[in-house]
Design a protein around this motif. Structure first.
Motif, PDB file in Angstrom:
ATOM      1  N   GLN A 130      38.457  52.766  42.303  1.00 37.10           N
ATOM      2  CA  GLN A 130      37.257  51.964  42.044  1.00 37.10           C
ATOM      3  C   GLN A 130      37.546  50.490  42.259  1.00 37.10           C
ATOM      4  N   ALA A 131      38.686  50.042  41.694  1.00 34.82           N
ATOM      5  CA  ALA A 131      39.029  48.622  41.779  1.00 34.82           C
ATOM      6  C   ALA A 131      39.243  48.207  43.228  1.00 34.82           C
ATOM      7  N   ILE A 132      39.969  49.046  43.985  1.00 33.51           N
ATOM      8  CA  ILE A 132      40.226  48.709  45.386  1.00 33.51           C
ATOM      9  C   ILE A 132      38.913  48.637  46.164  1.00 33.51           C
ATOM     10  N   ALA A 133      38.067  49.653  45.950  1.00 34.03           N
ATOM     11  CA  ALA A 133      36.802  49.680  46.674  1.00 34.03           C
ATOM     12  C   ALA A 133      35.961  48.452  46.342  1.00 34.03           C
ATOM     13  N   ARG A 134      35.925  48.115  45.056  1.00 30.91           N
ATOM     14  CA  ARG A 134      35.137  46.938  44.658  1.00 30.91           C
ATOM     15  C   ARG A 134      35.667  45.683  45.318  1.00 30.91           C
ATOM     16  N   ALA A 135      36.993  45.532  45.315  1.00 33.06           N
ATOM     17  CA  ALA A 135      37.600  44.339  45.906  1.00 33.06           C
ATOM     18  C   ALA A 135      37.256  44.260  47.390  1.00 33.06           C
ATOM     19  N   LEU A 136      37.352  45.411  48.080  1.00 39.48           N
ATOM     20  CA  LEU A 136      37.040  45.416  49.513  1.00 39.48           C
ATOM     21  C   LEU A 136      35.578  45.048  49.758  1.00 39.48           C
ATOM     22  N   ILE A 137      34.698  45.603  48.925  1.00 39.83           N
ATOM     23  CA  ILE A 137      33.272  45.314  49.105  1.00 39.83           C
ATOM     24  C   ILE A 137      33.008  43.830  48.893  1.00 39.83           C
ATOM     25  N   GLU A 138      33.579  43.278  47.802  1.00 43.25           N
ATOM     26  CA  GLU A 138      33.394  41.848  47.542  1.00 43.25           C
ATOM     27  C   GLU A 138      33.926  41.021  48.705  1.00 43.25           C
ATOM     28  N   PHE A 139      35.093  41.436  49.217  1.00 41.46           N
ATOM     29  CA  PHE A 139      35.704  40.693  50.321  1.00 41.46           C
ATOM     30  C   PHE A 139      34.791  40.673  51.538  1.00 41.46           C
ATOM     31  N   THR A 140      34.306  41.848  51.942  1.00 44.08           N
ATOM     32  CA  THR A 140      33.494  41.896  53.160  1.00 44.08           C
ATOM     33  C   THR A 140      32.182  41.155  52.978  1.00 44.08           C
TER      34      THR A 140
END
Lengths: 277, 219, 249
Positions: free
Chosen positions: A106-116
């Motif tokens: 979840q954390a990784i996915a959230r970070a990636l989404i925020e990044f993009t």
């Protein structure tokens, strides 16, 4: 009464009285004159600067011009479609991470989404164009434009997909599970197809952003509409007309995509309504 | 190049680039907001030519690509004797495009207001302008805080177009291309800019959420 | 006694169309000071539309509507001023979603009557107390039950010191257990001498509180009588049929 057709205007205004009617008429005439004046000033400016001269426009009568622009448009669409598919794949993975029960995912996915969502497409384009080659990786121009555009859109697409998943009634999942279907099987065969159908309008709307972002193709020397326009400009020495025509082409494509999105939304609405009644 | 070396050599440029991006974003968003409201007023007015002009404006600027518009403004407009500074050219693009979206968001915010509230206000004796100030503006603005927050972020992303014109000081995207053409910045130069964008976006999002929590209308 | 001076609302030969549909047919009606007039009739009979024409939320296509002997202006400040004299309570409450309960009651007194804020608030609190929701003053409408919201809407109307209050099906959107709390407030208003025109399906309210009952069907007034006479002995077949359907429930 037809309530489905009420616009905000019907709600804002009461039936006008005599005075209001006259005021509306006066302002209608005045604003019409103002709009016409604006158009006149613009056209006049073109005229006095000689931009309406035939030598700036005659080549639009030649089929070769349109074939060449058409090839550019094909490049734009190629890049957009490729980027669209990659973006969807990335988004699907991010969405899985987001709805997963494992905290780390979840954390990784959230970070990636925020990044993009927080980094401009153009910066990613420069990353693939300037930075990646420094590590000895050479990508074809198509990938140099499609990858950054895809990554840039993937975060929003992931959130769109997730909203679709959330819109699927939980009972559907439970019903499939009670029939003995496995969790992953249920998700792929029952939940996701429905979620996908819900979000088709949003996905089409997202294509608009992808098409717009592919205009950075000239940075990486990929022959898209913009790039071919530049060639036309140097051939005919007609900067203003070509850029104007290209801008109009982009506006029309994206306008049509938006219309398609609205149409798809009205269709999904009506199918869900009939399913409910 | 390590981050330390890079910041030693280009630290000043990075700070300037960050401020340029912030400046462009702040000016663009504020102006887009004002224009967005004006265009919305045109679109909902009972005056047909204004409706049409507003609708045309929206369709043009929400559908045009930023690059195409920038090219027009920078390279084509001088041919009809409209010459702007590079900074102004970028601003024109980063204001016009978000302003169209701003109007769309305010319009949909307006559509969340129940028809009955207008009737109640009329029945109480409020005039048209009082209804606009007391109901339409506050409710549609409050309902559009989150979309407008996203718009502020996407306005910031649009300002990356500044890297496409020779502007001094350049912005956070321009500096990556600048460093990488002068030295081998590697991934570090990119990461520093990306982090600055990201921090700005997260900050905007945080502010927007705080405002939304304060003003959100319970329904 | 001067009969004319007592009339607050007067409708003369009022006609209205929705497109082809003739929704109000030659309506003649007057409401006197202190009177409680209840309009009943099947849904679609035009009774709600009739109520809404009185403060011009619906325009009319023929006839005259007089408030205090004056015709409703068609637009502008004058219209707003006249509307302020006529209170209205809606089926769906229509409180302003973004303002507190107290603000909802003080808004019009401050904006329209230009009362000082302090004074308006003090009076609003009294009115909220009168309708029994003073403890909710700081909340927003969505935090209140339907019955509470409707009582706030009544307080909001009262704050303008209207000469008459129109009630457009005030209990139709309420859960059954909340209907009485609203009807009780309305009954007490009537006892205090408030002039009221009420469109409703609540026959018991009509029977107990009304001075006069008006029966409408198909856009026309078919009967007008005291509640005792009307309910005991309706003159038209259609009123009889209507009363049979509602007493079943």
């Amino acid at each position: 009464m037809n309530t489905s057709q009420t616009s905000i205007r019907d709600i804002l205004y009461e039936p006008p009285g005599v005075k209001t009617k006259r005021m509306i008429q006066v302002f209608t005439v005045l604003s019409f004159i103002a709009v016409m004046l604006l158009i006149y000033v613009a056209v006049r400016q073109f005229y006095i600067t000689g931009q309406l001269d035939a030598r700036y426009w005659y080549f639009f009568a030649k089929p070769t011009t349109w074939i060449f622009l058409g090839e550019g448009l094909a490049g734009t669409l190629e890049a957009a479609v490729v980027a669209g598919f990659i973006s969807f794949g990335l988004a699907f993975l991010m969405m899985l991470g987001r709805i997963n029960n494992i905290r780390a995912f979840q954390a990784i996915a959230r970070a990636l989404i925020e990044f993009t969502r927080g980094v401009p497409t153009l910066l990613l384009v420069y990353f693939f164009f300037l930075v990646v080659p420094q590590y000895g990786i050479t990508l074809a121009p198509l990938w140099r434009i499609s990858l950054p555009v895809a990554i840039s859109a993937s975060g929003i697409v992931a959130e769109v997909l997730r909203s679709g998943i959330n819109a699927v009634p939980n009972g559907q999942r439970e019903a499939a599970m009670s029939l003995g279907m496995k969790e992953s099987h249920t998700f792929l065969k029952v939940v996701f197809p429905q979620a996908f159908r819900y979000v088709i309008p949003s996905l089409i709307a997202e294509l608009v952003i992808v098409v717009k972002d592919t205009t950075f193709a000239y940075v990486v020397n990929f022959p898209d509409l913009m790039q071919n326009a530049k060639v036309l400009i140097s051939n005919y020495n007609a900067m203003l007309p070509v850029y104007l025509v290209v801008a109009v082409i982009y506006i029309i494509i994206n306008y049509l995509l938006n219309k398609a999105s609205v149409y798809a939304a009205s269709r999904t609405d009506s199918t869900t309504n009939t399913a409910a009644s | 190049m390590s981050a330390e070396e890079l910041l030693n050599q280009y630290g000043n440029e990075y700070v300037q680039a960050l401020f340029t991006t912030w400046k462009l974003t702040a000016i663009s968003f504020s102006a887009a907001f004002v224009i967005g409201i004006i265009v919305t007023v045109m679109r909902v007015s009972p005056i047909k030519p204004l409706n049409a002009a507003g609708e045309f404006y929206i369709q043009v600027f929400r559908n045009i690509s930023g690059t195409a518009l920038l090219m027009l403004v920078v390279y084509a407009l001088p041919y009809i004797n409209v010459v702007l500074s590079y900074f102004s050219c970028v601003l024109v693009v980063t204001i016009l495009i978000p302003s169209a979206f701003c109007s769309e968001y305010i319009m949909s915010g307006m559509n969340t207001i129940g028809r009955g509230q207008f009737e109640a206000a009329r029945a109480l004796g409020l005039t048209f302008m009082q209804i606009i100030y007391r109901i339409v503006l506050p409710q549609s603005l409050r309902a559009s805080v989150l979309p407008l927050t996203n718009l502020a972020v996407s306005t910031m992303l649009t300002t990356a177009l500044a890297s496409q014109v020779p502007m001094k000081p350049t912005d956070l995207t321009g500096i990556v291309s600048y460093i990488n053409t002068h030295a081998v910045g590697g991934v570090t130069a990119f990461v520093i800019s990306a982090m600055m964008y990201l921090a700005t976006a997260l900050f905007i999002g945080w502010v927007g959420n705080r405002i939304d929590q304060k003003v959100r209308i319970l329904r | 006694m001067d009969h004319k001076a007592d009339v607050i609302i007067e409708l003369k030969q009022v006609n209205k169309f929705f497109g082809e549909h003739h929704v109000l047919k030659d309506i003649n009606l007057s409401v006197k000071k202190g009177e409680v007039v209840v309009i009943i009739g099947p849904s679609g009979s035009g009774k709600s539309t009739l109520c809404r024409t009185i403060n011009r939320l619906e325009t009319i296509d023929g006839g005259e509507i007089l408030i205090d002997g004056e015709e409703m202006p068609s637009e502008g400040k004058k219209l707003a001023e006249m509307r302020a004299k006529v209170g209205m309570v809606f089926q769906s409450f229509n409180l302003l979603a973004h303002r507190t309960i107290l603000d909802n009651v003080t808004l019009a007194p401050i904006d329209v009557l230009h009362k000082p804020k302090k004074e308006a608030q003090a009076e609003a609190m009294q009115l909220l107390k009168r309708v029994g929701v003073d403890s909710q003053a700081a909340k927003v409408p969505a935090q209140l039950s339907g019955g509470q919201q409707q009582r706030v809407a009544i307080a909001r109307a009262l704050a303008m010191h209207p000469e008459v209050i129109l009630f457009d099906e005030p209990t139709s959107a309420l859960d059954p257990e909340m209907i009485n709390e609203v009807l009780d407030v309305m009954t007490s208003l009537a006892k205090d001498g408030m002039t009221m025109l009420v469109v409703t399906h609540e026959m018991n309210f009509a029977r107990r509180v009304a001075n006069r009952v008006i029966f409408m069907e198909d856009g026309a007034i078919l009967e007008e009588n005291t509640p005792e006479a009307f309910f005991a002995n309706p003159k038209t077949e259609r009123a009889k049929a209507f009363l049979e359907t509602v007493t079943v429930h």
